[in-house]
Motif scaffolding. Sequence first.
Motif, PDB file in Angstrom:
ATOM      1  N   MET A   1       0.850  -1.173   0.000  1.00 36.23           N
ATOM      2  CA  MET A   1       0.000   0.000   0.000  1.00 36.23           C
ATOM      3  C   MET A   1       0.893   1.232   0.000  1.00 36.23           C
ATOM      4  SD  MET A   1      -2.719  -1.415   2.786  1.00 36.23           S
ATOM      5  CE  MET A   1      -3.975  -0.228   2.557  1.00 36.23           C
ATOM      6  N   TRP A  11      -4.967   1.004  11.876  1.00 36.54           N
ATOM      7  CA  TRP A  11      -5.425  -0.295  11.396  1.00 36.54           C
ATOM      8  C   TRP A  11      -4.549  -0.819  10.271  1.00 36.54           C
ATOM      9  CZ3 TRP A  11      -6.517  -0.353   6.289  1.00 36.54           C
ATOM     10  CH2 TRP A  11      -6.844   0.854   5.682  1.00 36.54           C
ATOM     11  N   GLY A  15      -2.929  -4.893   8.500  1.00 36.37           N
ATOM     12  CA  GLY A  15      -3.366  -5.388   7.191  1.00 36.37           C
ATOM     13  C   GLY A  15      -2.579  -6.614   6.743  1.00 36.37           C
ATOM     14  N   CYS A  17      -1.867  -7.343   3.904  1.00 33.17           N
ATOM     15  CA  CYS A  17      -1.039  -7.010   2.737  1.00 33.17           C
ATOM     16  C   CYS A  17       0.261  -6.319   3.131  1.00 33.17           C
ATOM     17  CB  CYS A  17      -1.813  -6.109   1.795  1.00 33.17           C
ATOM     18  SG  CYS A  17      -2.355  -4.577   2.573  1.00 33.17           S
ATOM     19  N   PHE A  25      -1.660  -5.575  -5.474  1.00 29.86           N
ATOM     20  CA  PHE A  25      -2.747  -4.692  -5.062  1.00 29.86           C
ATOM     21  C   PHE A  25      -2.924  -3.496  -5.999  1.00 29.86           C
ATOM     22  CE2 PHE A  25      -1.915  -7.312  -1.503  1.00 29.86           C
ATOM     23  CZ  PHE A  25      -3.152  -7.489  -0.911  1.00 29.86           C
ATOM     24  N   ILE A  44      -6.467 -12.230  -0.502  1.00 30.49           N
ATOM     25  CA  ILE A  44      -5.735 -11.833   0.712  1.00 30.49           C
ATOM     26  C   ILE A  44      -6.629 -10.945   1.566  1.00 30.49           C
ATOM     27  CG2 ILE A  44      -3.773 -10.480   1.580  1.00 30.49           C
ATOM     28  CD1 ILE A  44      -2.219 -11.479  -0.937  1.00 30.49           C
ATOM     29  N   CYS A  45      -7.324 -10.018   0.932  1.00 28.89           N
ATOM     30  CA  CYS A  45      -8.230  -9.118   1.661  1.00 28.89           C
ATOM     31  C   CYS A  45      -9.308  -9.908   2.428  1.00 28.89           C
ATOM     32  CB  CYS A  45      -8.917  -8.153   0.712  1.00 28.89           C
ATOM     33  SG  CYS A  45      -7.838  -6.942  -0.075  1.00 28.89           S
ATOM     34  N   CYS A  48      -8.245 -10.778   5.726  1.00 30.56           N
ATOM     35  CA  CYS A  48      -7.617  -9.666   6.456  1.00 30.56           C
ATOM     36  C   CYS A  48      -8.491  -9.245   7.648  1.00 30.56           C
ATOM     37  CB  CYS A  48      -7.419  -8.495   5.508  1.00 30.56           C
ATOM     38  SG  CYS A  48      -6.691  -7.055   6.300  1.00 30.56           S
ATOM     39  N   VAL A  50      -8.669  -6.421   9.044  1.00 30.29           N
ATOM     40  CA  VAL A  50      -9.106  -5.023   9.005  1.00 30.29           C
ATOM     41  C   VAL A  50      -9.766  -4.676   7.666  1.00 30.29           C
ATOM     42  CG1 VAL A  50      -7.494  -4.185  10.757  1.00 30.29           C
ATOM     43  CG2 VAL A  50      -6.758  -4.298   8.353  1.00 30.29           C
ATOM     44  N   VAL A  51     -10.398  -5.674   7.057  1.00 29.29           N
ATOM     45  CA  VAL A  51     -11.005  -5.448   5.738  1.00 29.29           C
ATOM     46  C   VAL A  51     -12.079  -4.354   5.787  1.00 29.29           C
ATOM     47  CG1 VAL A  51     -12.669  -7.338   5.981  1.00 29.29           C
ATOM     48  CG2 VAL A  51     -11.971  -6.592   3.687  1.00 29.29           C
ATOM     49  N   CYS A  54     -10.427  -0.946   6.090  1.00 29.46           N
ATOM     50  CA  CYS A  54      -9.756  -0.632   4.833  1.00 29.46           C
ATOM     51  C   CYS A  54     -10.751  -0.141   3.785  1.00 29.46           C
ATOM     52  CB  CYS A  54      -9.020  -1.871   4.339  1.00 29.46           C
ATOM     53  SG  CYS A  54      -8.097  -1.601   2.824  1.00 29.46           S
ATOM     54  N   ILE A  67      -6.553  -2.309  -5.212  1.00 31.32           N
ATOM     55  CA  ILE A  67      -7.459  -3.147  -4.424  1.00 31.32           C
ATOM     56  C   ILE A  67      -7.404  -2.676  -2.979  1.00 31.32           C
ATOM     57  CG2 ILE A  67      -7.999  -5.507  -3.693  1.00 31.32           C
ATOM     58  CD1 ILE A  67      -8.195  -5.032  -6.749  1.00 31.32           C
ATOM     59  N   TRP A  68      -8.561  -2.338  -2.458  1.00 38.46           N
ATOM     60  CA  TRP A  68      -8.689  -1.891  -1.055  1.00 38.46           C
ATOM     61  C   TRP A  68      -9.910  -2.584  -0.460  1.00 38.46           C
ATOM     62  CZ3 TRP A  68      -5.657   2.000   1.344  1.00 38.46           C
ATOM     63  CH2 TRP A  68      -4.780   2.673   0.491  1.00 38.46           C
ATOM     64  N   GLY A  70     -10.839  -5.490  -0.312  1.00 34.61           N
ATOM     65  CA  GLY A  70     -11.405  -6.557  -1.144  1.00 34.61           C
ATOM     66  C   GLY A  70     -12.153  -6.068  -2.370  1.00 34.61           C
TER      67      GLY A  70
HETATM   68  S1  SF4 Z   1      -8.285  -5.347   3.261  1.00 27.81           S
HETATM   69 FE1  SF4 Z   1      -6.909  -3.588   2.969  1.00 27.81          FE
HETATM   70  S2  SF4 Z   1      -5.369  -3.823   4.574  1.00 27.81           S
HETATM   71 FE2  SF4 Z   1      -6.377  -5.801   4.326  1.00 27.81          FE
HETATM   72  S3  SF4 Z   1      -5.172  -6.933   2.846  1.00 27.81           S
HETATM   73 FE3  SF4 Z   1      -6.774  -5.891   1.682  1.00 27.81          FE
HETATM   74  S4  SF4 Z   1      -5.840  -3.951   1.034  1.00 27.81           S
HETATM   75 FE4  SF4 Z   1      -4.563  -4.786   2.693  1.00 27.81          FE
END
Ligand code: SF4
Length: 92
Positions: A1, A11, A15, A17, A25, A44-45, A48, A50-51, A54, A67-68, A70
């Motif tokens: 990121m 947060w 993450g 990521c 991403f 991956i999201c 996560c 903290v999805v 995010c 990608i943020w 998910g």
């Molecule tokens: S939800 Fe956000 S912090 Fe978590 S893996 Fe995806 S981009 Fe990274």
Amino acid sequence: MLNIDFEQEDWMLEGSCLYSDTDLFFPVGSSMKAMKQANEAKAICMECPVVNECLDYAIRTNQDSGIWGGTDEEQRKSIRRQFRKTGLVVNY
Ligand code: SF4
């Protein structure tokens, strides 16, 4: 990121990521390779912790690439349109 302000967004330190390949991403274009990268990032999201934070951040700050939470750019545009129309975001 990219462009992370850790003091304002704690947060982000949680993450999934954080130590992943950034290219995943921020896939470039719409090639099969880019779509595969985006899908890997979204997977991956989905794991996560903290999805939600995010995605909320991405919507609030108008993140228009990558990608943020998910979601990709088009999905976030759809969320913004839905919110403007209804004031609600349902099941994203
Ligand atoms: S939800 Fe956000 S912090 Fe978590 S893996 Fe995806 S981009 Fe990274």
